[in-house]
Structure formats: C-alpha cells, structure tokens
Design an enzyme around this catalytic site. Structure first.
Site, PDB file in Angstrom:
ATOM      1  N   GLU A 110       0.837  -1.205   0.000  1.00  0.00           N
ATOM      2  CA  GLU A 110       0.000   0.000   0.000  1.00  0.00           C
ATOM      3  C   GLU A 110       0.867   1.249   0.000  1.00  0.00           C
ATOM      4  OE1 GLU A 110      -4.209   0.500   1.775  1.00  0.00           O
ATOM      5  OE2 GLU A 110      -2.855   1.240   3.332  1.00  0.00           O
ATOM      6  N   HIS A 170       6.352 -26.553   3.083  1.00  0.00           N
ATOM      7  CA  HIS A 170       5.573 -27.603   2.438  1.00  0.00           C
ATOM      8  C   HIS A 170       4.577 -27.010   1.443  1.00  0.00           C
ATOM      9  CE1 HIS A 170       7.074 -30.724   5.234  1.00  0.00           C
ATOM     10  NE2 HIS A 170       7.157 -29.695   6.062  1.00  0.00           N
ATOM     11  N   LYS A 203     -13.558   2.454  -3.618  1.00  0.00           N
ATOM     12  CA  LYS A 203     -14.593   2.813  -2.643  1.00  0.00           C
ATOM     13  C   LYS A 203     -15.651   3.706  -3.279  1.00  0.00           C
ATOM     14  CE  LYS A 203     -11.573   2.758   1.460  1.00  0.00           C
ATOM     15  NZ  LYS A 203     -11.003   3.604   2.544  1.00  0.00           N
TER      16      LYS A 203
END
Length: 547
Positions: free
Chosen positions: A351, A382, A508
């Site tokens: 960000e 793994h 937004k």
C-alpha cells in the site's frame, strides 16, 4: 546527467559485471563475510551476508541513497515536515513512541507531544480499568471480552501485535472483526455475552463503510438482547480523528480516543489504535513495545547508512527490484505467534509503495513496489518453498526467527530454528549436479543420470535472516519499526510518496454507486460489471436472501 542518474547507471554496470558470481563462491573466498555483513541492535541480529552483493555493491547503493538526499528526507520525516506531499501532511508515527522527556516535535507549527501524551495516557487508563474490573457493563458485570472493529491499518497492526504477544496476555480476551462479510462478525458474536463485552470502533474518518456496517450490526445485536440505546453506548469506545462523529454515534466523549491526521492508518498501532494491544498485554508491556520501536528509530536516524539496519534492508530490496528484476519478496516468520506478520508487511509495503507516479505527479522513473507475500515457517516449506528453491523466478526471502519459543522447551523450538537456518543455507548453496549424482551413488548409472537433474538445486537464492533473542514486546517493536523505515527509504530512492493510498479510494467511490444499483434501477457500467450485477440480482430472486 545528474548525480543520482550516474549512481543508478553505475549500479546497472556493476550488476552486469557481477551477475555470474555465485554466493557459495563468495563465502568460500570471504571467510569473514558474516562478520562484515551482519548488524546487531539490542536483542536483534540482522544477517545480510547471503545476498548477491559485495562491499563494492554496498558502496554503490549507499552512494545512490546519498544522491537521493536520504539524509535530508530522514530529517524531514523526523521533524514533522509534510513528507506526505499529496495530502499536505507530516508522517509523525515516530513521535508516537518518543519517551517521556523528549524535546518538542512540531506539526503545522504546533508541538504535538502534549496531545500524544494525553491520548496515550487516557487510552492506557481505560485499558487498565477494563483489566482491573473497575469499568463494568451496564448490568454491573466484569468485562471479559474486547472486540476491535476496524479494517486495514486500524486492524492489521493491532491484530498482529495481539497475536504475537499472546504469551503476555492478561485477563481479557481480545477479538477482531474487520470484514463486512456478516460471517466475520457473526463468528465473534456467537461466542460472546453482550453484558461482559466492550467494542472498540476504530476509523480515522469515522466513515469507513466496513467498520460502520459492523458497528451498526453490533448495535442491532444489543437491541435484540433488550439493551436500550444508552445502555448499548456503555459497551462502546472509539478511536478516530473525527471525535465528534464518534460521539454522534452514541459513544461518550470519555471513551473516544484521538487519532491524528499526521499518522497514516498503517503506521497507527503506536497511537490509541493500539488500544486492543493495551487491553491484551497491559500498559507496561505496551510501553515496552513503544520503547523497542523508539530504539530502532534512534538507530535509523543516527547510524550511517552502511551500518543502518533499515537502510540496508531497503537498499538490498532496491538492488533486487530494480537491478536484478526480482519477481517479488517473501517474509517467513519461524514463529506461530508471528503468523500474521506477513499480512501486516503485505499492507505496509504494497500500500505504501504501490505507486506509479513520482512525488511531483510525473510518471515514476523506475519500477517501484513489488509483490510481498509470506507464510508461517515451517508450514510454508511444504507449500511455496519449492518455487523458491527450484523455480525460474528470483524471490528474495526474509527469515524472521526468534531464538527461544514462548512455551514448553521440548525440542520443537530447536527443530523450528534449525529448519530456518537450513532453508537459508540451502537457498544460498544449492546442490550441484555432481553432488546430486553422489547422493544417488547406490543407484544404477542410468537411473542415477535420470534422477540427478531433478535433484539439482541452482542455489544463489538470496535471503536476509532477522534473529530475535525472544519474541518480546520490545523486540517486536524494533522489528516493526525496522520494516516501517525500510519502506520509507525505498520510497525515497524511487521518489514516491509512501504515505498516501489513492488507489484504494477509487474502488470505494465506485462501490458507493454500485451498492444502490444492485437492488435495481438504472446503471451505466461496462458490460462485464453489468453482467456481474445481473447475476447477483438473479441469485437474490432465487434465494430471497437478505442483503
């Protein structure tokens, strides 16, 4: 050609001259390599010797930082200059962790330290009142649970700290609800008693839709339990820069704690946004967290670049991102309690540095922020470590390893540490084809030749190792501040603003429009978005579900 461009081109030439030098050969020829390429600060050791660089590389990188005026930019950060130039704000998160007795720090001509001290002490006092039982719910019962409602920077930092410091937890259980998906909050509420729970609404603007939706859902939960509006308000507190909006929501002024417009959300855990950390581990431990961060601040602001841990972290990242064209970076904490650290780093780095415009608004002159991801060691060995070892992509790795586990010492801690050290060594050394053949010496020659190429590891895969004596509040504060400053230095080198996030805002804005349009009516979007909205309406008609 200016000095910065000359320094940049010098690094490009240096990369071409040294690109074929192997790390295993560097270690063979430099027996003192570790001694020269590690730094210690209090309970932290930073080893950067397993990187594709030499002393000449470091000199060139430090020269690049000098020509970017890193020293001047650091001074501007520390003294309250408006380093967040797009929003016209300072970035004074370092002031939040200054110790008592520190000199004045100014933002917009005003000393901010008195306000910082006042709000910190208010938050600590409230946390203590929950802990000792003097603050009770409306039915007179002791508070047992604290739920923090926030998202992004108001959630990731506090959640990571609470998880990391679990061994230091006191009496109250702390929970987090960030996502507006109803399942997130419902999962928390189903375990709680409204009489013994306090909710904290954390939003800098007090307009964050996800946070307010969840806060309203909590109010509805209290109404369903038979609580009046005033009774419900006693079970809320808030942290916001808009204290009036928080009070209008029904939260009493004495339980509204101030955020500051000169601190970004992802740097705010050191402020009253850290209230859940204070509740979880107590005021003394929270002050230790601040002290650790301040120790790293002092190191950062007063240590020459060649010995400066955050500066070295940043310059090494620039070396890989811009000159060796790395495909990302991974952070691997070998600690179960630090398992949320990669998510916090993901936001902090991506960000802050995910910008395509220079600080003056012109197109960025180089590749900027990279992809940062991670997972909990040993688990991720793994999973994606196969790609790190034998894939075709260059992905430097940070190993973050506490030396002592916060639990029963029964060999599992030693196993975990050994795996971290082994992975870093394996990435660096690799395994040659001849070494693979030697391992298969008992097989018939044809089978040996068939399998050996698959067991060859190219090696020369770089990593940093960040070791902590123990995972304490102080050491966690140092670690977090080191990564904060690393992010800032990268922004200086790339000439971008690491303190804004306009890309988040655009989505937004569109969401506000689409929310209303999902129920029907006129909408004008691209064909794909219209199709997605139509499918939503179709599913709603079939299911008859609530919004």
């Amino acid at each position: 050609m200016n000095a910065f461009t000359r320094a940049w081109y010098a690094l490009e030439r240096h990369y071409q001259d040294t690109r074929h030098v192997l790390l295993r050969d560097r270690f063979a020829c430099e027996p003192d390599r570790f001694e020269r390429m590690h730094e210690r600060l209090d309970g932290m050791l930073f080893d950067y010797s397993k990187n594709r660089l030499g002393e000449d590389t470091l000199q060139l990188l430090c020269r690049l930082a000098e020509t970017a005026d890193l020293e001047g930019k650091m001074r501007a950060l520390r003294t309250g200059a408006k380093v967040n130039n797009s929003e016209g704000r300072a970035a004074l998160h370092t002031a939040l962790r200054l110790p008592d007795g520190a000199g004045a720090v100014y933002a917009d001509g005003r000393d901010v330290l008195p306000e910082i001290r006042r709000e910190l002490n208010r938050a600590l006092k409230f946390a203590h009142s929950l802990d000792d039982g003097s603050y009770q719910g409306t039915t007179g019962k002791r508070i047992t649970d604290f739920v923090h409602i926030g998202i992004g920077g108001s959630d990731l930092g506090p959640a990571m700290c609470v998880q990391a410091l679990e061994p230091f937890r006191r009496h109250i259980a702390v929970h987090f609800a960030a996502n507006a998906d109803p399942a997130c909050l419902d999962e928390v509420l189903c375990r709680l008693n409204p009489e013994t729970t306090v909710f904290c609404v954390a939003s800098k603007s007090f307009k964050t839709p996800e946070t307010l939706l969840n806060a309203e859902a909590v109010k509805a939960w209290y109404r369903g339990a038979g609580f009046s509006e005033s009774e419900t308000g006693c079970h809320f507190c808030a942290v916001s820069a808009d204290t009036e909006a928080a009070q209008s929501f029904g939260i009493a002024a004495e339980r509204v704690f101030a955020m500051y417009d000169w601190v970004g959300g992802r740097y705010s855990v050191w402020s009253p946004v850290g209230l859940p950390v204070m509740v979880a581990v107590g005021g003394a431990r929270f002050r230790e967290l601040l002290a650790g961060a301040h120790a790293m601040d002092s190191h950062f602001f007063h240590t020459p670049p060649r010995r400066n841990i955050p500066v070295l972290m940043a310059l090494i990242a620039v070396w890989y991102n811009n000159f060796q064209h790395a495909d990302g970076q991974t952070a691997v904490p070998y600690s179960h309690n630090l398992r949320l650290l990669p998510a916090w780093l993901n936001q902090l780095d991506m960000e802050s540095l995910g910008k395509s415009r220079a600080s003056d608004g012109s197109p960025a002159a180089c590749k900027t922020g990279g992809i940062v991801f991670g997972g909990e060691g040993v688990n991720c060995q793994h999973a994606y470590f196969q790609l790190l070892h034998q894939g075709t992509r260059l992905i430097p790795c940070d190993f973050i390893v506490p030396m002592t586990a916060q639990g029963v010492e029964d060999g599992r801690s030693r196993f975990t540490v050994a795996n971290a050290f082994a992975q870093a060594e394996a990435l660096m050394k690799g395994k040659t084809l001849d070494e693979a053949r030697a391992e298969l010496a008992d097989l018939p020659e044809a089978e040996r030749e068939r399998l050996a190429p698959h067991k060859e590891f190219p090696g020369n895969r770089p990593s940093n190792s960040i070791l902590l004596e123990r995972l304490t509040p102080y050491n966690l504060g140092m670690l977090m501040a080191a990564y904060e400053h690393k992010t800032f230095v990268q922004g200086v080198i790339w000439d971008i603003n690491p303190f804004d996030q306009w890309g988040v805002e655009y989505g937004k804005q569109l969401a506000k429009t689409i929310i209303g349009e999902l129920e029907g009516g006129t909408s004008v979007h691209d064909a794909s978005t219209e199709g997605l909205m139509a499918f939503y309406r179709e599913c709603r008609l079939k299911g008859g579900g609530a919004a």
